[in-house]
Design a protein around this motif. Sequence first.
Motif, PDB file in Angstrom:
ATOM      1  N   ARG A  80       0.813  -1.227   0.000  1.00 45.76           N
ATOM      2  CA  ARG A  80       0.000   0.000   0.000  1.00 45.76           C
ATOM      3  C   ARG A  80       0.843   1.272   0.000  1.00 45.76           C
ATOM      4  O   ARG A  80       0.301   2.371   0.099  1.00 45.76           O
ATOM      5  CB  ARG A  80      -0.915   0.012   1.227  1.00 45.76           C
ATOM      6  CG  ARG A  80      -1.950  -1.106   1.263  1.00 45.76           C
ATOM      7  CD  ARG A  80      -3.008  -0.826   2.313  1.00 45.76           C
ATOM      8  NE  ARG A  80      -2.426  -0.740   3.657  1.00 45.76           N
ATOM      9  CZ  ARG A  80      -2.329  -1.761   4.490  1.00 45.76           C
ATOM     10  NH1 ARG A  80      -2.753  -2.962   4.122  1.00 45.76           N
ATOM     11  NH2 ARG A  80      -1.813  -1.605   5.692  1.00 45.76           N
ATOM     12  N   LEU A  81       2.154   1.141  -0.115  1.00 45.34           N
ATOM     13  CA  LEU A  81       3.014   2.319  -0.057  1.00 45.34           C
ATOM     14  C   LEU A  81       2.716   3.301  -1.195  1.00 45.34           C
ATOM     15  O   LEU A  81       2.326   2.911  -2.296  1.00 45.34           O
ATOM     16  CB  LEU A  81       4.484   1.901  -0.124  1.00 45.34           C
ATOM     17  CG  LEU A  81       5.048   1.170   1.103  1.00 45.34           C
ATOM     18  CD1 LEU A  81       6.493   0.771   0.854  1.00 45.34           C
ATOM     19  CD2 LEU A  81       4.945   2.053   2.349  1.00 45.34           C
ATOM     20  N   LYS A  82       2.926   4.569  -0.913  1.00 46.87           N
ATOM     21  CA  LYS A  82       2.673   5.636  -1.887  1.00 46.87           C
ATOM     22  C   LYS A  82       3.508   5.473  -3.154  1.00 46.87           C
ATOM     23  O   LYS A  82       3.092   5.890  -4.240  1.00 46.87           O
ATOM     24  CB  LYS A  82       2.982   6.989  -1.230  1.00 46.87           C
ATOM     25  CG  LYS A  82       2.623   8.200  -2.067  1.00 46.87           C
ATOM     26  CD  LYS A  82       1.124   8.424  -2.121  1.00 46.87           C
ATOM     27  CE  LYS A  82       0.783   9.728  -2.831  1.00 46.87           C
ATOM     28  NZ  LYS A  82      -0.684   9.948  -2.916  1.00 46.87           N
ATOM     29  N   VAL A  83       4.676   4.851  -3.018  1.00 46.46           N
ATOM     30  CA  VAL A  83       5.583   4.709  -4.157  1.00 46.46           C
ATOM     31  C   VAL A  83       4.906   3.982  -5.312  1.00 46.46           C
ATOM     32  O   VAL A  83       5.129   4.295  -6.491  1.00 46.46           O
ATOM     33  CB  VAL A  83       6.880   3.973  -3.747  1.00 46.46           C
ATOM     34  CG1 VAL A  83       6.593   2.550  -3.288  1.00 46.46           C
ATOM     35  CG2 VAL A  83       7.884   3.967  -4.885  1.00 46.46           C
ATOM     36  N   TRP A  84       4.005   3.040  -5.011  1.00 48.59           N
ATOM     37  CA  TRP A  84       3.343   2.290  -6.075  1.00 48.59           C
ATOM     38  C   TRP A  84       2.290   3.139  -6.779  1.00 48.59           C
ATOM     39  O   TRP A  84       1.998   2.920  -7.961  1.00 48.59           O
ATOM     40  CB  TRP A  84       2.730   1.017  -5.514  1.00 48.59           C
ATOM     41  CG  TRP A  84       3.713   0.174  -4.763  1.00 48.59           C
ATOM     42  CD1 TRP A  84       3.615  -0.268  -3.476  1.00 48.59           C
ATOM     43  CD2 TRP A  84       4.986  -0.303  -5.241  1.00 48.59           C
ATOM     44  NE1 TRP A  84       4.737  -0.989  -3.121  1.00 48.59           N
ATOM     45  CE2 TRP A  84       5.583  -1.033  -4.180  1.00 48.59           C
ATOM     46  CE3 TRP A  84       5.668  -0.191  -6.452  1.00 48.59           C
ATOM     47  CZ2 TRP A  84       6.834  -1.638  -4.315  1.00 48.59           C
ATOM     48  CZ3 TRP A  84       6.916  -0.790  -6.585  1.00 48.59           C
ATOM     49  CH2 TRP A  84       7.481  -1.506  -5.530  1.00 48.59           C
ATOM     50  N   GLU A  85       1.720   4.093  -6.082  1.00 45.50           N
ATOM     51  CA  GLU A  85       0.785   5.014  -6.742  1.00 45.50           C
ATOM     52  C   GLU A  85       1.527   5.908  -7.730  1.00 45.50           C
ATOM     53  O   GLU A  85       1.013   6.211  -8.814  1.00 45.50           O
ATOM     54  CB  GLU A  85       0.054   5.850  -5.696  1.00 45.50           C
ATOM     55  CG  GLU A  85      -0.845   5.025  -4.773  1.00 45.50           C
ATOM     56  CD  GLU A  85      -1.564   5.889  -3.753  1.00 45.50           C
ATOM     57  OE1 GLU A  85      -1.645   7.113  -3.956  1.00 45.50           O
ATOM     58  OE2 GLU A  85      -2.045   5.326  -2.740  1.00 45.50           O
ATOM     59  N   VAL A  93      -1.149   3.091 -15.302  1.00 44.77           N
ATOM     60  CA  VAL A  93      -1.679   1.733 -15.352  1.00 44.77           C
ATOM     61  C   VAL A  93      -3.088   1.736 -14.771  1.00 44.77           C
ATOM     62  O   VAL A  93      -3.341   2.366 -13.746  1.00 44.77           O
ATOM     63  CB  VAL A  93      -0.801   0.754 -14.533  1.00 44.77           C
ATOM     64  CG1 VAL A  93      -1.372  -0.660 -14.600  1.00 44.77           C
ATOM     65  CG2 VAL A  93       0.635   0.774 -15.035  1.00 44.77           C
ATOM     66  N   LYS A  94      -4.000   1.020 -15.429  1.00 45.94           N
ATOM     67  CA  LYS A  94      -5.375   0.922 -14.940  1.00 45.94           C
ATOM     68  C   LYS A  94      -5.848  -0.525 -15.010  1.00 45.94           C
ATOM     69  O   LYS A  94      -5.582  -1.226 -15.994  1.00 45.94           O
ATOM     70  CB  LYS A  94      -6.310   1.812 -15.765  1.00 45.94           C
ATOM     71  CG  LYS A  94      -7.741   1.849 -15.217  1.00 45.94           C
ATOM     72  CD  LYS A  94      -8.611   2.835 -15.991  1.00 45.94           C
ATOM     73  CE  LYS A  94     -10.016   2.896 -15.398  1.00 45.94           C
ATOM     74  NZ  LYS A  94     -10.886   3.835 -16.142  1.00 45.94           N
ATOM     75  N   CYS A 126       0.475  -7.040  -7.629  1.00 48.16           N
ATOM     76  CA  CYS A 126       1.432  -7.081  -6.514  1.00 48.16           C
ATOM     77  C   CYS A 126       1.359  -5.837  -5.638  1.00 48.16           C
ATOM     78  O   CYS A 126       2.035  -5.764  -4.613  1.00 48.16           O
ATOM     79  CB  CYS A 126       2.859  -7.253  -7.038  1.00 48.16           C
ATOM     80  SG  CYS A 126       3.156  -8.853  -7.794  1.00 48.16           S
ATOM     81  N   THR A 127       0.582  -4.854  -6.055  1.00 49.55           N
ATOM     82  CA  THR A 127       0.396  -3.646  -5.251  1.00 49.55           C
ATOM     83  C   THR A 127      -1.108  -3.349  -5.180  1.00 49.55           C
ATOM     84  O   THR A 127      -1.904  -3.940  -5.911  1.00 49.55           O
ATOM     85  CB  THR A 127       1.114  -2.426  -5.862  1.00 49.55           C
ATOM     86  OG1 THR A 127       0.333  -1.892  -6.945  1.00 49.55           O
ATOM     87  CG2 THR A 127       2.502  -2.784  -6.384  1.00 49.55           C
ATOM     88  N   ASN A 128      -1.462  -2.437  -4.318  1.00 55.34           N
ATOM     89  CA  ASN A 128      -2.866  -2.017  -4.211  1.00 55.34           C
ATOM     90  C   ASN A 128      -3.139  -0.725  -4.977  1.00 55.34           C
ATOM     91  O   ASN A 128      -4.206  -0.123  -4.823  1.00 55.34           O
ATOM     92  CB  ASN A 128      -3.244  -1.821  -2.738  1.00 55.34           C
ATOM     93  CG  ASN A 128      -3.219  -3.124  -1.955  1.00 55.34           C
ATOM     94  OD1 ASN A 128      -3.313  -4.199  -2.529  1.00 55.34           O
ATOM     95  ND2 ASN A 128      -3.059  -3.023  -0.645  1.00 55.34           N
ATOM     96  N   ALA A 129      -2.171  -0.298  -5.799  1.00 52.03           N
ATOM     97  CA  ALA A 129      -2.262   1.009  -6.442  1.00 52.03           C
ATOM     98  C   ALA A 129      -3.432   1.128  -7.408  1.00 52.03           C
ATOM     99  O   ALA A 129      -3.995   2.219  -7.571  1.00 52.03           O
ATOM    100  CB  ALA A 129      -0.950   1.321  -7.175  1.00 52.03           C
ATOM    101  N   GLN A 134     -10.286  -3.561  -3.964  1.00 53.22           N
ATOM    102  CA  GLN A 134     -11.607  -2.943  -4.015  1.00 53.22           C
ATOM    103  C   GLN A 134     -12.455  -3.524  -5.153  1.00 53.22           C
ATOM    104  O   GLN A 134     -13.667  -3.707  -4.997  1.00 53.22           O
ATOM    105  CB  GLN A 134     -11.481  -1.422  -4.201  1.00 53.22           C
ATOM    106  CG  GLN A 134     -10.953  -0.676  -2.992  1.00 53.22           C
ATOM    107  CD  GLN A 134      -9.469  -0.907  -2.755  1.00 53.22           C
ATOM    108  OE1 GLN A 134      -8.690  -0.915  -3.708  1.00 53.22           O
ATOM    109  NE2 GLN A 134      -9.076  -1.091  -1.500  1.00 53.22           N
ATOM    110  N   LEU A 135     -11.818  -3.810  -6.283  1.00 55.03           N
ATOM    111  CA  LEU A 135     -12.542  -4.351  -7.423  1.00 55.03           C
ATOM    112  C   LEU A 135     -12.945  -5.805  -7.204  1.00 55.03           C
ATOM    113  O   LEU A 135     -14.009  -6.244  -7.644  1.00 55.03           O
ATOM    114  CB  LEU A 135     -11.686  -4.240  -8.693  1.00 55.03           C
ATOM    115  CG  LEU A 135     -11.437  -2.827  -9.229  1.00 55.03           C
ATOM    116  CD1 LEU A 135     -10.432  -2.871 -10.372  1.00 55.03           C
ATOM    117  CD2 LEU A 135     -12.736  -2.189  -9.694  1.00 55.03           C
TER     118      LEU A 135
END
Length: 338
Positions: A80-85, A93-94, A126-129, A134-135
Amino acid sequence: MMRAMIDFAPLDVPIHRRLQTAAVLQWVFSFLGLAPTCIFLYFYLLFTRFWVISVLYSIWWFFDYDTPSRGGRRVSYLCRLKVWEYMRDYFPVKLVKTADLDPRQNYVVGFHPHGVLVAGGFTNFCTNATGFNQLFPGLTSYLLMLPLWFRAPFFRDYIMCAGLIPSDKESAIYPLSKKGGGNAVVIAVGGAPEALDAHPGTFNVLLAQKKGFIKMAMVHGAHLVPAFSFGENEVFDQVANTRGTWLRWTQEKLRGLMGISLPLFHARGIFQYSFGLMPYRKPIHTIVGRPIRVKKNKEPTAEELDVLHQFYMEELSDLFDEHKGNYGIDKDTHLNFV
C-alpha cells in the motif's frame, strides 16, 4: 552536437512527475539489478567484520527455505506504499473489471501478453495502487515469477513481500489447494519466451501449446480468468529479433541454458528521452475477463484438456476484440496465437 541529438528533459518538470520517475527507476533496478546486488552483498559480508549477518541469514534461509512454495509472505503494508501510486501514474496503469469474481472460489488468471518486464502484471496484482482489493474484494492475488529469483539471498524476501511466488507446479498449486477459496494465481502464460516477441504494435500470444495452467485449473477445480493487458508491449522498444535471425537463435540458446530470456530492450533515460532502460510513459490497461467455470477433474483426458484450452483461447480472443477499439487498435487486428 551530442546535446542536439539528445532530447533532454526540461528543468521545470513538476515534482510529482519526478517522483513518478523515481518510483519506476527503483522498480526497474529491483527487476534488473537488485538480485545480483544482493548476491554480491551476501558473499562480500562474509569477508568483513559483518560476516555474522550472512551467517545468521543462512540459518534463517535454511529454516525458511520452503516459504516461497507455500504462499510466500506478503506484507500488506508494503503493497500500500505511496511509491506504487507514483509508479501507477507514471504510465499510467489501470485495472479494468468486466465481471465479479466470487471470493468463495479459487482462480487461475492468465495474464497476456508477458511484455518485457510485466509492468502491468506487477502494478495490478502485486500492489494495491490500481484497486485490486476494491474491485475484487475477498481475493488475494499471487503473481508467479521464475524460481531462479527465489534463490537469491535477501532478494527472495523482498519479492515475497509483494505476493510473488515461484512459477513451479508445487508453488502454484499451494494457494489453489486451500479450501474456502479467495485465491487468484496470476500466470504470465507466455513466460520468458514471449518476452522475446514483445515489440510495440504486435499482438503475439504464446498460448497455442500452453496447456499446463489449464490442467492445473481442472485438477483443482479453479475457475479460469483470461486477462489482456493493452499497452504492455508498448512501453519498451526491442532490437529486431525475428525468428530465424542469428540474434533470436542466440537468445533462444541462452534461454535454454539459463531459463531466462534476454530481450535487448531500450526506451528512455532518467533525465533525457532519447535512450535508456526506463520505460516510456505509455498507458497500460489490464482487462480482467469473465470467469470460465471449471469442474474439478483430478485426471482430465487429453480431449477434455484440449476442449477447455480451445475455449479459453476463444474467450481471450473475444476479450481482446471486445475492448481493442477503446485503445486505438484497428478493428481488423486480431490476436496471433503462437
